[in-house]
Design an enzyme around this catalytic site. Structure first.
Site, short mmCIF file in Angstrom:
data_model
loop_
_atom_site.label_atom_id
_atom_site.label_comp_id
_atom_site.label_asym_id
_atom_site.label_seq_id
_atom_site.Cartn_x
_atom_site.Cartn_y
_atom_site.Cartn_z
N TYR A 159 0.86 -1.18 0.00
CA TYR A 159 0.00 0.00 0.00
C TYR A 159 0.89 1.23 0.00
O TYR A 159 1.64 1.45 0.94
CB TYR A 159 -0.90 -0.04 1.23
CG TYR A 159 -1.89 1.09 1.40
CD1 TYR A 159 -2.19 1.99 0.38
CD2 TYR A 159 -2.54 1.25 2.61
CE1 TYR A 159 -3.11 3.01 0.57
CE2 TYR A 159 -3.46 2.27 2.81
CZ TYR A 159 -3.74 3.14 1.78
OH TYR A 159 -4.64 4.15 1.98
N LYS A 190 -1.74 -1.37 -3.77
CA LYS A 190 -2.75 -0.31 -3.76
C LYS A 190 -2.02 1.00 -4.01
O LYS A 190 -1.20 1.44 -3.21
CB LYS A 190 -3.50 -0.25 -2.42
CG LYS A 190 -4.52 0.87 -2.36
CD LYS A 190 -5.23 0.89 -1.02
CE LYS A 190 -6.17 2.09 -0.92
NZ LYS A 190 -6.83 2.16 0.39
#
Length: 167
Positions: free
Chosen positions: A11, A40
């Site tokens: 992420y 992400k």
């Protein structure tokens, strides 16, 4: 990654961490750690994200972490979104993502254009203040946050109410 056999998603959210994970690092980690299977992308840097998608192994999923960039990221080869806005409007985000997954980019952009003002407004006072305000306006949750987070300001709340009437 070595401590588990479970799949792991990286992420990148420099706005919260103060550090941007460079594409070269993501590519190296993806190639060296087989259970790191996705990423992400919430850097807001579309050129960086597109470059990353182009450099990644085939079985590595890149998700948008910015609702407002979802269509662009999916058009470049991303697989979906891990959405903030979708907490308040899951059906609308599903329709946008499904259109992009099916290659109906024009339809996806139409969904995006209809939602874009709300995409921007929910982050005016920070996350999760805006999406919580949206869900409060919908009657789904109380507009209460724990410190140090605070609710959306009155002006933002009013703008959200007004923008919701356009859906």
């Amino acid at each position: 990654a070595q401590a588990t056999d479970l799949p792991i998603y990286m992420y990148n959210v420099p706005g919260r961490t103060g550090v941007n994970i460079l594409p070269s690092t993501v590519v190296r980690v993806a190639n060296e750690c087989p259970n790191i299977v996705g990423y992400k992308a919430a850097s807001g840097n579309l050129a960086q994200i597109k470059g990353l998608i182009a450099a990644m192994p085939d079985q590595f999923d890149v998700f948008s972490g910015d609702d407002s960039l979802t269509v662009d990221i999916m058009e470049a080869g991303g697989v979906g979104v891990i959405s903030v806005f979708g907490n308040a409007y899951p059906k609308e985000m599903t329709e946008l993502v499904r259109a992009a997954q099916e290659g109906r980019i024009g339809d996806a952009r139409n969904h995006h254009d209809r939602l874009s003002e709300l995409f921007q407004l929910i982050f005016v006072d920070g996350n999760p203040s805006g999406v919580k305000a949206l869900m409060n306006i919908q009657g789904r949750v109380e507009n209460v946050l724990r410190l140090p987070l605070v609710p959306a300001c009155d002006d933002t709340y009013s703008e959200l109410e007004q923008a919701m009437t356009m859906l």
